[in-house]
Design an enzyme around this catalytic site. Structure first.
Site, PDB file in Angstrom:
ATOM      1  N   ASP A 127      36.669  42.316  35.733  1.00  0.00           N
ATOM      2  CA  ASP A 127      37.280  42.389  37.064  1.00  0.00           C
ATOM      3  C   ASP A 127      36.264  42.319  38.196  1.00  0.00           C
ATOM      4  O   ASP A 127      36.449  42.919  39.255  1.00  0.00           O
ATOM      5  CB  ASP A 127      38.135  43.676  37.199  1.00  0.00           C
ATOM      6  CG  ASP A 127      39.199  43.745  36.125  1.00  0.00           C
ATOM      7  OD1 ASP A 127      39.708  42.683  35.740  1.00  0.00           O
ATOM      8  OD2 ASP A 127      39.523  44.865  35.674  1.00  0.00           O
ATOM      9  N   LYS A 169      35.623  37.098  38.912  1.00  0.00           N
ATOM     10  CA  LYS A 169      35.276  35.811  38.272  1.00  0.00           C
ATOM     11  C   LYS A 169      36.253  34.713  38.678  1.00  0.00           C
ATOM     12  O   LYS A 169      35.863  33.580  38.965  1.00  0.00           O
ATOM     13  CB  LYS A 169      35.274  35.961  36.732  1.00  0.00           C
ATOM     14  CG  LYS A 169      34.273  36.973  36.212  1.00  0.00           C
ATOM     15  CD  LYS A 169      34.399  37.185  34.718  1.00  0.00           C
ATOM     16  CE  LYS A 169      35.671  37.876  34.291  1.00  0.00           C
ATOM     17  NZ  LYS A 169      35.806  39.275  34.726  1.00  0.00           N
ATOM     18  N   GLY A 200      42.778  39.018  33.495  1.00  0.00           N
ATOM     19  CA  GLY A 200      43.625  38.819  34.672  1.00  0.00           C
ATOM     20  C   GLY A 200      42.722  38.346  35.783  1.00  0.00           C
ATOM     21  O   GLY A 200      41.915  39.116  36.294  1.00  0.00           O
ATOM     22  N   HIS A 201      42.778  37.073  36.095  1.00  0.00           N
ATOM     23  CA  HIS A 201      41.874  36.486  37.087  1.00  0.00           C
ATOM     24  C   HIS A 201      42.670  36.128  38.340  1.00  0.00           C
ATOM     25  O   HIS A 201      43.609  35.334  38.289  1.00  0.00           O
ATOM     26  CB  HIS A 201      41.172  35.247  36.500  1.00  0.00           C
ATOM     27  CG  HIS A 201      40.266  35.586  35.359  1.00  0.00           C
ATOM     28  ND1 HIS A 201      39.530  34.661  34.671  1.00  0.00           N
ATOM     29  CD2 HIS A 201      39.956  36.783  34.795  1.00  0.00           C
ATOM     30  CE1 HIS A 201      38.820  35.276  33.727  1.00  0.00           C
ATOM     31  NE2 HIS A 201      39.073  36.561  33.788  1.00  0.00           N
ATOM     32  N   GLN A 254      36.479  39.035  30.809  1.00  0.00           N
ATOM     33  CA  GLN A 254      35.933  40.385  30.614  1.00  0.00           C
ATOM     34  C   GLN A 254      34.518  40.471  31.228  1.00  0.00           C
ATOM     35  O   GLN A 254      34.239  39.765  32.172  1.00  0.00           O
ATOM     36  CB  GLN A 254      35.940  40.789  29.127  1.00  0.00           C
ATOM     37  CG  GLN A 254      37.343  41.044  28.581  1.00  0.00           C
ATOM     38  CD  GLN A 254      38.091  39.795  28.152  1.00  0.00           C
ATOM     39  OE1 GLN A 254      37.569  38.989  27.405  1.00  0.00           O
ATOM     40  NE2 GLN A 254      39.316  39.634  28.605  1.00  0.00           N
ATOM     41  N   LEU A 293      31.707  43.033  48.604  1.00  0.00           N
ATOM     42  CA  LEU A 293      30.747  43.727  49.453  1.00  0.00           C
ATOM     43  C   LEU A 293      31.461  44.396  50.632  1.00  0.00           C
ATOM     44  O   LEU A 293      31.056  45.459  51.097  1.00  0.00           O
ATOM     45  CB  LEU A 293      29.727  42.693  49.959  1.00  0.00           C
ATOM     46  CG  LEU A 293      28.375  43.207  50.400  1.00  0.00           C
ATOM     47  CD1 LEU A 293      27.675  43.977  49.304  1.00  0.00           C
ATOM     48  CD2 LEU A 293      27.499  42.037  50.833  1.00  0.00           C
TER      49      LEU A 293
HETATM   50  P1  GDP Z   1      38.302  38.914  37.485  1.00  0.00           P
HETATM   51  O1  GDP Z   1      39.029  39.461  36.313  1.00  0.00           O
HETATM   52  O2  GDP Z   1      36.821  39.037  37.351  1.00  0.00           O
HETATM   53  O3  GDP Z   1      38.720  37.518  37.852  1.00  0.00           O
HETATM   54  O4  GDP Z   1      38.699  39.845  38.725  1.00  0.00           O
HETATM   55  P2  GDP Z   1      40.187  40.370  39.097  1.00  0.00           P
HETATM   56  O5  GDP Z   1      40.938  39.250  39.687  1.00  0.00           O
HETATM   57  O6  GDP Z   1      40.791  41.092  37.941  1.00  0.00           O
HETATM   58  O7  GDP Z   1      39.842  41.489  40.159  1.00  0.00           O
HETATM   59  C1  GDP Z   1      39.170  41.194  41.329  1.00  0.00           C
HETATM   60  C2  GDP Z   1      40.055  41.644  42.511  1.00  0.00           C
HETATM   61  O8  GDP Z   1      39.281  41.676  43.693  1.00  0.00           O
HETATM   62  C3  GDP Z   1      41.187  40.679  42.807  1.00  0.00           C
HETATM   63  O9  GDP Z   1      42.250  41.395  43.353  1.00  0.00           O
HETATM   64  C4  GDP Z   1      40.586  39.737  43.846  1.00  0.00           C
HETATM   65  O10 GDP Z   1      41.557  39.118  44.681  1.00  0.00           O
HETATM   66  C5  GDP Z   1      39.737  40.699  44.627  1.00  0.00           C
HETATM   67  N1  GDP Z   1      38.512  40.145  45.221  1.00  0.00           N
HETATM   68  C6  GDP Z   1      37.670  39.199  44.734  1.00  0.00           C
HETATM   69  N2  GDP Z   1      36.599  39.062  45.532  1.00  0.00           N
HETATM   70  C7  GDP Z   1      36.767  39.955  46.541  1.00  0.00           C
HETATM   71  C8  GDP Z   1      35.964  40.321  47.682  1.00  0.00           C
HETATM   72  O11 GDP Z   1      34.873  39.814  47.910  1.00  0.00           O
HETATM   73  N3  GDP Z   1      36.473  41.303  48.488  1.00  0.00           N
HETATM   74  C9  GDP Z   1      37.667  41.913  48.247  1.00  0.00           C
HETATM   75  N4  GDP Z   1      38.064  42.854  49.103  1.00  0.00           N
HETATM   76  N5  GDP Z   1      38.435  41.584  47.198  1.00  0.00           N
HETATM   77  C10 GDP Z   1      37.981  40.628  46.354  1.00  0.00           C
HETATM   78  P1  IMO Z   2      39.001  40.235  33.046  1.00  0.00           P
HETATM   79  O1  IMO Z   2      38.747  38.867  32.449  1.00  0.00           O
HETATM   80  C1  IMO Z   2      38.739  44.564  32.571  1.00  0.00           C
HETATM   81  C2  IMO Z   2      39.319  46.165  28.533  1.00  0.00           C
HETATM   82  C3  IMO Z   2      40.559  47.000  28.281  1.00  0.00           C
HETATM   83  C4  IMO Z   2      40.030  47.971  27.237  1.00  0.00           C
HETATM   84  C5  IMO Z   2      39.110  47.078  26.407  1.00  0.00           C
HETATM   85  C6  IMO Z   2      39.747  46.532  25.136  1.00  0.00           C
HETATM   86  O2  IMO Z   2      40.177  40.291  33.944  1.00  0.00           O
HETATM   87  O3  IMO Z   2      37.749  40.785  33.659  1.00  0.00           O
HETATM   88  P2  IMO Z   2      41.543  44.629  24.680  1.00  0.00           P
HETATM   89  O4  IMO Z   2      42.967  44.505  25.117  1.00  0.00           O
HETATM   90  O5  IMO Z   2      40.670  43.505  25.117  1.00  0.00           O
HETATM   91  O6  IMO Z   2      41.416  44.911  23.223  1.00  0.00           O
HETATM   92  O7  IMO Z   2      41.014  45.959  25.430  1.00  0.00           O
HETATM   93  O8  IMO Z   2      38.731  45.993  27.248  1.00  0.00           O
HETATM   94  N1  IMO Z   2      39.558  44.810  29.090  1.00  0.00           N
HETATM   95  C7  IMO Z   2      39.323  44.481  30.358  1.00  0.00           C
HETATM   96  N2  IMO Z   2      38.902  45.217  31.405  1.00  0.00           N
HETATM   97  N3  IMO Z   2      38.940  43.242  32.726  1.00  0.00           N
HETATM   98  C8  IMO Z   2      39.327  42.483  31.685  1.00  0.00           C
HETATM   99  O9  IMO Z   2      39.421  41.128  31.766  1.00  0.00           O
HETATM  100  C9  IMO Z   2      39.585  43.095  30.441  1.00  0.00           C
HETATM  101  N4  IMO Z   2      39.996  42.652  29.236  1.00  0.00           N
HETATM  102  C10 IMO Z   2      39.964  43.711  28.419  1.00  0.00           C
HETATM  103  O10 IMO Z   2      40.975  47.669  29.449  1.00  0.00           O
HETATM  104  O11 IMO Z   2      39.232  48.949  27.845  1.00  0.00           O
HETATM  105 MG    MG Z   3      40.542  40.838  35.876  1.00  0.00          MG
END
Ligand code: GDP
Ligand code: IMO
Ligand code: MG
Length: 429
Positions: free
Chosen positions: A13, A16, A40-41, A225, A333
């Site tokens: 999270d 990415k 979840g991207h 991840q 940031l």
């Molecule tokens: P990922 O799994 O690495 O793709 O990240 P996620 O999408 O799960 O979580 C990142 C969250 O932060 C999402 O809600 C994005 O919309 C948000 N996000 C990404 N970059 C920024 C940023 O620079 N500032 C803020 N405030 N939110 C951001």
């Molecule tokens: P993205 O790509 C954050 C965590 C789960 C749990 C552990 C194992 O959005 O960054 P699993 O279901 O994979 O067997 O769970 O890994 N986990 C993540 N945490 N971002 C993710 O993906 C994750 N995918 C799995 O919360 O701790």
């Molecule tokens: Mg995510």
């Protein structure tokens, strides 16, 4: 650069999805190589927000090719649902724009039942998985009893494999987990139907990538991840079941290591973790709460509140080493605005001794105490800043400090969720 791998440097999270979507403008092919719909991207543009679980984050650029590699585990119902949702939003996802590997393993209903059943049985010591069947699916792959996308297209092979494995799975689900046995016919019929719909998307991803390379295409590998969730190098057993580090791009997409030119690590300006397991810089106070609320730190996949804490420099250095990072993108940031002072963990104390690497033993990781360096914070809203020079002095100092500590340059600075809230100092392509 022709081939760029993007990986998370922390516990996932990091943002990415946003960076992949952004860099897709310069890429031709975008490929997922590990994980599944545990990911979840989030992508935000033109005031709209999309969360992708399986489909590469390049899908919003119509002329680009998106691939799901052999290293990904695919839940076909989730994939078809994601295609439908995008099409409903006016984003066509025809074969050719998206293709999936014939070698990718399928998440089956018994994988989800086992994931849930095991977590329930473990109770307090549970991993806190996403419940998507990821671990049980990878287990079957390694045990050589998995069912691949290609197997689903061969009716007789699929029937034989499913009937053999379901007997074993139902025994385990009923006798060990105390659950209900699953029906062969229901799984067979629904999976065959989904197989027919997915058939036009099925391809040999490794061959596609080689063809693209020969034509001079730019390839973006989208990691899921983060480094500390890697099955080998993360905080085992509180990890996911795939290799999340950059090396995974090779075996998970079918390319050799010499074809990778650049590895970009995505680093959140602080740290979050969702699910169980040790987290040395975790905050249980109002500062952690501030990060969660300002950063919207609730899981993109499960909606669970994310645990929040200060940036862990030791974890970042581990990511530099384990992924061979070329550079960093720092995200979120803007969330740190208003916090003063800021803290960065520069080492740990373990049983009275100072250490600079994460220990291999989970019990030792649980005992780590962070040693912090303090940096001055800033009060200004930076979410509309477009140039590095326009960031507050203390913000630039924080960026330079991280760069120096990690030993690699920060090339991208993200100050908000949207595409245009980004300062690109140097584009990896
Ligand atoms: P990922 O799994 O690495 O793709 O990240 P996620 O999408 O799960 O979580 C990142 C969250 O932060 C999402 O809600 C994005 O919309 C948000 N996000 C990404 N970059 C920024 C940023 O620079 N500032 C803020 N405030 N939110 C951001
Ligand atoms: P993205 O790509 C954050 C965590 C789960 C749990 C552990 C194992 O959005 O960054 P699993 O279901 O994979 O067997 O769970 O890994 N986990 C993540 N945490 N971002 C993710 O993906 C994750 N995918 C799995 O919360 O701790
Ligand atoms: Mg995510």
């Amino acid at each position: 650069m022709a081939s760029v791998v993007i990986v998370g440097t922390q516990w996932g999270d990091e943002g990415k999805g946003k960076i992949v979507d952004l860099l897709t403008a310069q890429a031709d092919v975008i490929v997922r190589f590990q994980g599944g719909n545990n990911a979840g991207h989030t992508i935000v543009f033109d005031g709209k927000k999309f969360i992708l679980h399986l489909i590469p984050s390049g899908i919003f650029h119509q002329e680009k090719k998106c691939l799901i590699g052999n290293g990904v585990v695919i839940d076909p119902a989730v994939l078809l649902g994601e295609i439908e949702n995008l099409e409903r939003e006016g984003i066509p996802v025809p074969p050719g724009h998206l293709n999936i590997s014939e070698r990718a393993h399928l998440i089956m209903p018994y994988h989800k039942a086992i994931d849930h059943g095991r977590e329930a049985k473990k109770g307090k010591t549970k991993i806190g998985t996403t419940g998507r069947g990821i671990g049980p699916c990878y287990e079957d792959k390694i045990a050589r009893r998995g069912i691949k996308v290609g197997d689903l297209l061969d009716e007789e092979l699929f029937r034989a494999k499913l009937s053999e494995i379901l007997e074993e799975k139902n025994f385990y689900i009923e006798k060990y987990l105390g659950g209900e046995p699953l029906s062969f016919q229901e799984i067979f019929d629904s999976y065959r139907q989904m197989g027919e719909r997915l058939a036009p998307y099925v391809t040999n991803v490794s061959v596609e990538l080689e063809k693209a390379r020969q034509q001079g295409a730019k390839i973006l590998f989208e990691g899921a991840q983060g480094t500390q969730l890697d099955i080998d190098h993360g905080t085992y057993p509180f990890v996911t079941s795939s290799n999340t580090v950059a090396g995974g791009a090779c075996h998970g997409a079918g390319v050799g290591p010499t074809t990778i030119d650049f590895v970009l690590g995505i680093c959140k300006a602080y740290t979050t973790r969702v699910g169980g397991g040790p987290f040395p810089t975790e905050l249980f106070d109002e500062t952690g709460e501030y990060m969660r609320e300002r950063g919207g730190e609730y899981g993109s996949t499960t909606g669970r509140p994310r645990r929040c804490g200060w940036l862990d420099g030791v974890v970042l250095k581990e990511a530099v080493r384990l992924n061979g990072l070329s550079a960093l993108a720092i995200t979120k940031l803007d969330v740190l605005t208003g916090l003063d002072p800021l803290k960065v963990c520069v080492a740990y104390e373990l049983d009275g001794k100072q250490i600079e690497n994460l220990p291999g033993s989970i019990r030792a990781v649980e005992r780590l105490k962070p040693i912090y360096e303090e940096l001055p914070g800033w009060q200004e809203d930076i979410s509309k800043v477009e140039h590095f020079e326009d960031l507050p002095d203390n913000c630039r100092r924080y960026i330079r400090y991280i760069e120096e500590f990690a030993g690699i340059p920060i090339q991208i600075i993200s100050v908000g969720p949207a595409r245009n809230q980004t300062i690109i100092l140097k584009n990896p392509f």
